[in-house]
Every structure is written in structure tokens, then in C-alpha cells.
Motif scaffolding. Sequence first.
Motif, PDB file in Angstrom:
ATOM      1  N   HIS A 133      43.112  30.394  31.732  1.00 25.00           N
ATOM      2  CA  HIS A 133      41.692  30.597  32.022  1.00 25.00           C
ATOM      3  C   HIS A 133      41.430  30.628  33.503  1.00 25.00           C
ATOM      4  N   ILE A 134      42.012  29.700  34.205  1.00 28.19           N
ATOM      5  CA  ILE A 134      41.748  29.586  35.635  1.00 28.19           C
ATOM      6  C   ILE A 134      42.297  30.784  36.415  1.00 28.19           C
ATOM      7  N   GLN A 135      43.343  31.409  35.850  1.00 29.26           N
ATOM      8  CA  GLN A 135      44.000  32.500  36.564  1.00 29.26           C
ATOM      9  C   GLN A 135      43.029  33.591  37.023  1.00 29.26           C
ATOM     10  N   GLY A 136      42.109  34.046  36.144  1.00 26.37           N
ATOM     11  CA  GLY A 136      41.114  35.064  36.528  1.00 26.37           C
ATOM     12  C   GLY A 136      41.751  36.377  36.930  1.00 26.37           C
ATOM     13  N   PHE A 137      41.005  37.158  37.771  1.00 20.39           N
ATOM     14  CA  PHE A 137      41.456  38.479  38.207  1.00 20.39           C
ATOM     15  C   PHE A 137      42.300  38.361  39.452  1.00 20.39           C
ATOM     16  N   THR A 138      43.227  39.245  39.599  1.00 21.56           N
ATOM     17  CA  THR A 138      43.896  39.390  40.892  1.00 21.56           C
ATOM     18  C   THR A 138      43.008  40.258  41.769  1.00 21.56           C
ATOM     19  N   LEU A 139      43.292  40.300  43.022  1.00 21.87           N
ATOM     20  CA  LEU A 139      42.492  41.105  43.954  1.00 21.87           C
ATOM     21  C   LEU A 139      42.510  42.580  43.560  1.00 21.87           C
ATOM     22  N   ALA A 140      43.718  43.035  43.186  1.00 25.08           N
ATOM     23  CA  ALA A 140      43.853  44.450  42.811  1.00 25.08           C
ATOM     24  C   ALA A 140      42.962  44.769  41.615  1.00 25.08           C
ATOM     25  N   GLU A 141      42.985  43.863  40.621  1.00 18.53           N
ATOM     26  CA  GLU A 141      42.161  44.081  39.425  1.00 18.53           C
ATOM     27  C   GLU A 141      40.683  44.129  39.796  1.00 18.53           C
ATOM     28  N   LEU A 142      40.314  43.207  40.666  1.00 22.26           N
ATOM     29  CA  LEU A 142      38.912  43.150  41.088  1.00 22.26           C
ATOM     30  C   LEU A 142      38.482  44.438  41.764  1.00 22.26           C
ATOM     31  N   LEU A 143      39.360  44.941  42.649  1.00 22.85           N
ATOM     32  CA  LEU A 143      39.037  46.189  43.349  1.00 22.85           C
ATOM     33  C   LEU A 143      38.838  47.329  42.358  1.00 22.85           C
ATOM     34  N   ILE A 144      39.720  47.325  41.337  1.00 27.33           N
ATOM     35  CA  ILE A 144      39.595  48.387  40.336  1.00 27.33           C
ATOM     36  C   ILE A 144      38.277  48.275  39.598  1.00 27.33           C
ATOM     37  N   VAL A 145      37.928  47.015  39.218  1.00 24.48           N
ATOM     38  CA  VAL A 145      36.657  46.801  38.503  1.00 24.48           C
ATOM     39  C   VAL A 145      35.479  47.253  39.359  1.00 24.48           C
ATOM     40  N   VAL A 146      35.514  46.839  40.653  1.00 23.33           N
ATOM     41  CA  VAL A 146      34.427  47.226  41.561  1.00 23.33           C
ATOM     42  C   VAL A 146      34.353  48.750  41.676  1.00 23.33           C
ATOM     43  N   ALA A 147      35.523  49.380  41.770  1.00 23.34           N
ATOM     44  CA  ALA A 147      35.545  50.846  41.898  1.00 23.34           C
ATOM     45  C   ALA A 147      34.953  51.493  40.644  1.00 23.34           C
ATOM     46  N   ILE A 148      35.323  50.965  39.482  1.00 24.09           N
ATOM     47  CA  ILE A 148      34.804  51.539  38.216  1.00 24.09           C
ATOM     48  C   ILE A 148      33.290  51.383  38.152  1.00 24.09           C
ATOM     49  N   ILE A 149      32.830  50.178  38.531  1.00 20.35           N
ATOM     50  CA  ILE A 149      31.380  49.954  38.506  1.00 20.35           C
ATOM     51  C   ILE A 149      30.680  50.920  39.453  1.00 20.35           C
ATOM     52  N   ALA A 150      31.285  51.105  40.637  1.00 28.67           N
ATOM     53  CA  ALA A 150      30.671  52.017  41.609  1.00 28.67           C
ATOM     54  C   ALA A 150      30.564  53.425  41.035  1.00 28.67           C
ATOM     55  N   VAL A 151      31.620  53.859  40.342  1.00 31.96           N
ATOM     56  CA  VAL A 151      31.593  55.204  39.750  1.00 31.96           C
ATOM     57  C   VAL A 151      30.508  55.285  38.678  1.00 31.96           C
ATOM     58  N   LEU A 152      30.463  54.248  37.836  1.00 32.01           N
ATOM     59  CA  LEU A 152      29.455  54.246  36.761  1.00 32.01           C
ATOM     60  C   LEU A 152      28.030  54.316  37.323  1.00 32.01           C
TER      61      LEU A 152
END
Length: 270
Positions: A14-33
Motif C-alpha cells: 500500500h505504501i509503495q504508491g506510484f513511481t515517478l515515471a508512473e506519475l508522469l504518465i498519469v499526469v500526461a494522460i490527464i493533460a491529454v484528456l
Amino acid sequence: MRTDKMTEQRENKHIQGFTLAELLIVVAIIAVLVAVSVPVFIGKMNQTKNTVCEANRKILVRQMVLDRLEDSDYSEADAVAVMENSDAYCPDGGKYSLEWDELYIKVTCDKHGSTSSGMDEDIKVSSNFIDDYRDFTIEYLKDHPTKNNDEIRKAFLEKYNGKWPTLIVDKKSYSIQPFYQGKDKTKPVEECVWLFARANGNADAGWSVPYVYNIVDGKWYGATKWDGSPGGSANISYEDTASLDEAIRNSKHSSGKNQWVEVTGYKESK
Ligand SMILES: [Zn+2]
């Protein structure tokens, strides 16, 4: 002991969460959406505003038409007052203006366009008039079962203070009159009434007329001359509305041209 270990592992996960790379991808996807959906959203908003504005203009025009039918003193100033104080206004801050004459009422939004009384099917003079005549005839025949078309028309005209409504085609006026085919009294009245229009002051010229109203499709048709050009006259004394409709759509001159053609661009007034 084993259970504790498992719990610990689960918590770690649970504590592990997202890696930086994953976060960047999520942010990029949100930006596209967001980039895709904002223009779509704005477009939908504009469409919605346009639709609401049109509906509001229709409400205003209908209100004015009805008010005017009920009150012979109703004036353009009254209509303007209705327009300015109504809850029906442009949702986009557009300004409404009014065009007003004897025959029609038009409300225009400076952002979204116009709505006029003639465009609104359900406030057309003819459809109201034929409904009125049908109801009148049904009631009248209850008390006077032997009365014919001429007598019913006469009684009905009194109700209209001696004045038929007007059809205007190419700047010429014709009086809109009702017709009842009473040959077969067992037929329902609603299948035996329709309208025609003929030149004013030409009250007893038989049933050969320049214009007929087809209640099946709610349109006016003009009789043609032999060569299919407008300006003819034709008989409208049919058995019922269905055979009138059939004749309007299919009757031909010996030249092969249609005997009736749809009239467009006409005006009606009470
Ligand atoms: Zn508007």
C-alpha cells in the motif's frame, strides 16, 4: 506469526504508491484528456445555450400570439413588455428584438438567430381554424342533424363575426373557409371537414377553388393550370379527407402535370 507477516506485506504494498515515471504518465494522460474534452465541453455548452435560447424565443412568440388572439387591443408595446420582463431570455446574454406586423411576430436574438410565429406549426391559423370548425360541426349536428354544409358554414361564420381568416400568397389575399362533406352522415365529422381558400368577396362560386388545405399533412396546395403552372382552380368536394389527400397528391391534368402543388411562402392571419 504467518498472519502478521502477510499483513505487513500488504501494508508495504500500500505504501509503495506510484513511481515517478508512473506519475508522469498519469499526469500526461490527464493533460491529454483535458485538452481533448475542454473544447468538446465548450462546444456542448454553446449548443445547449443555442437550444435554450431557441426554446425561449419560441415561448415568447407563442405567448405573444396567444395574448394577441385573446385581446384585440394587444399592441407591439405590450409584446415588447412581455419580452423584456419574461423569464424566457437568452442564456448567453444575447439581446432580443421584436419584429411585429399584422401577420406575424418574430423574436431575434443578436447571438443566436430568429424565431417567428409562422415557423411554429402548432400556432398556425389553419390548424386552429379546422379544429374549431370540426368541433363546431360536431356540436351543431347534434342539435340540427339535417343541416348541410352551407347552413353549417353560415352558422359558423356568425361565430367568427362574419369574417373568415386570410391566406396571403404572392401578396394576394384569399379568405380561408371551411367545408363539410355531409353526404354520408354516418361518417365521423373529423373525416369530412377541410379548408379551402378563394379570392375575397367570391363567396358563392361553387367548390372549384384556387387553394385547399390538406389536413393530412397540414399544408396548403394550389390548383394548377393545364400546363402545371400556378393559378388554376379545382374542385374540392371529395368524399372524405383521405380521398382529398389522395387527389391532392396524385391528380393529374391530361398534360401529365400535377393538378395540385404545395404552396410555400404563404402567410395566414385571423
Ligand atoms: Zn440567444
